[in-house]
Write a protein that holds these residues in place. Sequence first.
Motif, PDB file in Angstrom:
ATOM      1  N   GLY A 175       0.803  -1.225   0.000  1.00 25.76           N
ATOM      2  CA  GLY A 175       0.000   0.000   0.000  1.00 25.76           C
ATOM      3  C   GLY A 175       0.830   1.266   0.000  1.00 25.76           C
ATOM      4  O   GLY A 175       0.556   2.192  -0.767  1.00 25.76           O
ATOM      5  N   TYR A 176       1.831   1.323   0.863  1.00 26.10           N
ATOM      6  CA  TYR A 176       2.595   2.566   0.983  1.00 26.10           C
ATOM      7  C   TYR A 176       3.623   2.722  -0.121  1.00 26.10           C
ATOM      8  O   TYR A 176       3.788   3.789  -0.681  1.00 26.10           O
ATOM      9  N   GLU A 201       5.745   6.670  -0.156  1.00 24.96           N
ATOM     10  CA  GLU A 201       4.490   6.947  -0.874  1.00 24.96           C
ATOM     11  C   GLU A 201       4.752   7.624  -2.214  1.00 24.96           C
ATOM     12  O   GLU A 201       4.063   7.378  -3.204  1.00 24.96           O
ATOM     13  N   ALA A 202       5.760   8.479  -2.238  1.00 23.13           N
ATOM     14  CA  ALA A 202       6.099   9.137  -3.496  1.00 23.13           C
ATOM     15  C   ALA A 202       6.627   8.117  -4.511  1.00 23.13           C
ATOM     16  O   ALA A 202       6.351   8.224  -5.702  1.00 23.13           O
ATOM     17  N   THR A 203       7.338   7.112  -4.023  1.00 22.60           N
ATOM     18  CA  THR A 203       7.818   6.042  -4.908  1.00 22.60           C
ATOM     19  C   THR A 203       6.636   5.357  -5.578  1.00 22.60           C
ATOM     20  O   THR A 203       6.650   5.072  -6.772  1.00 22.60           O
ATOM     21  N   ARG A 204       5.599   5.113  -4.768  1.00 24.01           N
ATOM     22  CA  ARG A 204       4.398   4.474  -5.307  1.00 24.01           C
ATOM     23  C   ARG A 204       3.728   5.375  -6.351  1.00 24.01           C
ATOM     24  O   ARG A 204       3.329   4.909  -7.412  1.00 24.01           O
ATOM     25  N   ASP A 205       3.659   6.661  -6.068  1.00 25.34           N
ATOM     26  CA  ASP A 205       2.910   7.558  -6.949  1.00 25.34           C
ATOM     27  C   ASP A 205       3.634   7.876  -8.249  1.00 25.34           C
ATOM     28  O   ASP A 205       3.002   7.987  -9.299  1.00 25.34           O
ATOM     29  N   ASP A 206       4.933   8.078  -8.195  1.00 26.16           N
ATOM     30  CA  ASP A 206       5.677   8.385  -9.419  1.00 26.16           C
ATOM     31  C   ASP A 206       7.170   8.173  -9.186  1.00 26.16           C
ATOM     32  O   ASP A 206       7.870   9.068  -8.705  1.00 26.16           O
ATOM     33  N   GLU A 207       7.612   6.990  -9.552  1.00 31.27           N
ATOM     34  CA  GLU A 207       8.998   6.635  -9.260  1.00 31.27           C
ATOM     35  C   GLU A 207       9.996   7.532  -9.993  1.00 31.27           C
ATOM     36  O   GLU A 207      10.958   8.025  -9.393  1.00 31.27           O
ATOM     37  N   ILE A 208       9.748   7.784 -11.278  1.00 33.39           N
ATOM     38  CA  ILE A 208      10.666   8.629 -12.052  1.00 33.39           C
ATOM     39  C   ILE A 208      10.686  10.046 -11.479  1.00 33.39           C
ATOM     40  O   ILE A 208      11.741  10.663 -11.309  1.00 33.39           O
TER      41      ILE A 208
END
Lengths: 295, 243
Positions: free
Chosen positions: A32-33, A168-175
Amino acid sequence: MPVEFISPYITNLLIFIGIYIILVVSLNLTLGYTGMLNLGHVALFAIGAYTSALLMTRLDFPFVIAFLAAGIFAGFFGYVLVLATKKLKGDYFALATLGFAFIVVNLLLNLQGLTHGPLGIPGIPKPSLFGLTIQSNFSYLIFVAIVAFVSVFIIYKIVKSPFGRILEATRDDEIGLRVLGKNTVKLKYKAMIISGFFAGIAGSLFAHYLSFIDPSSFHLSEIILVLTIVIVGGLASIKGSILASFVILLIPEVLRFLALPSSIIGPGRQIIYALILITILMYKPRGLFGRVDLE
Amino acid sequence: MMLKIKQVTKNFGGVRALDKCSLEIEKEKIIAIIGPNGSGKSTLFNVISNLIKKDSGRIYLDKEDITEKEDFNIAKLGISRTFQEVRLFRNLTIKDHLEIALLESDEKLIRSLFGKREDNEKRIKDILNLVGFDKPLDTHATELSYGQRKLLDLAIAIAKPHKILMLDEPVAGVNPKLRKGIKEILRKLRKKGDTILIIEHDMNFVMDLADYVFVLDYGKVIAHGTPRKIQNNKKVLEAYLGE
Ligand SMILES: Nc1ncnc2c1ncn2[C@@H]1O[C@H](COP(=O)(O)OP(=O)(O)OP(=O)(O)O)[C@@H](O)[C@H]1O
Ligand SMILES: [Mg+2]
């Protein structure tokens, strides 16, 4: 005596719920995170259970060491799992982690010298802490409750910290995160190690409670169960994971009271879980408390 | 020289997106890269940040060879950039975005748990003031309008510690008033000593902004010079007319 206030049936249920809370909340950390489609969590739980059981039955290690080793060993396997799959994204990562789960169960079945294969490991001792052995189920429940509380507290602190924010940012947009200078691969290692550690200690609690484990406890149906709980509770919601652990584990208990034969109760559970999962996905895709929106 | 791009070539299958492309970017200047659609501008940015592997060529940031460095290390070394399509973290707030950009210690778990929380409140306020962004800090990225998203994206790039700011079409699709506003922001940044590399499709936008302009066409630098010189360059006019 407090024992009289809680029936053995309820105590037993609450112990399982406590163990599942650790298992599910730690899965939510990666799934999830961090947004890692991790289907290998139950394998890490199994690794923890076997590590702890073998260290105590074979090598007479003290419980505290076996318990911590279960966490560390499972965390290490979490690390290896990310290392082995680091080139894979999304669905491919999910498939690879599922493959890992099957490999672990197969190894448990086939490394008979170590694991007794399908016969499992009997006679796993009850934990002793500081010279006190946890004998009664009621004291085991207290112990599980404390471990679950501490585990959830630590994971909560992590997800609310700046470190948790970049998970959480990794989940939302890794690049998008990498161009801000964050090494997202290293972040995923860390998430998986922490998640694996808690799955491992949950495994230890499981093994020492039942005093017997065999590979059948770590099959696909178990993976589906923990995934169902995470999804029903909501991705990236600790509150949701805890609540859903209660709801999902208590619902099938009604089958017991319908005086059905056990040949129906087993599959009946699976059907109930499947129905709950489908209903949630159709009507409340974010789960009970989910706030996360996946692309 | 802040950034030096030497003979960079990149092919996508049969398409030559960059063709022995060389640019030198001076400190404390606004440098524009212009060129028709598909001329390789965005590819150049992606190659500089190493999100796309180049076929050949070398890149230096402040004299350091960054050609083989990983994308996140290039960012750490001082390249801050935006994308043509705004990239935001869909479940995070404005404050989250800016803190992620500002903080360099959040990858350290232990420090993140037990270290003293840095107070970035003032810096966040300053940056948001500079770009003229007035939404509450706890607004989620998905609640913003297109123009606001463009501004937040710019604010994040400014907040991230950097030696050079690379902006891929920061005013594309933005209303005239905001275009002017963004132009002013960039001028203010230059005055403060920032080095800015800006991609812009529209030649007119950069004429009274850039100190120097590179013109790309089919992945090649076909002209470079002051905006005034570029404006009357025959090759440049042809490239734009032939579009
Ligand atoms: N990932 C990719 N795969 C294949 N071809 C690509 C890829 N990225 C870019 N190209 C091609 O490379 C060429 C240059 O594209 P690029 O996006 O760099 O142009 P641009 O100058 O930024 O254009 P625009 O003004 O439209 O943004 C185009 O022909 C494009 O189709
Ligand atoms: Mg472009």
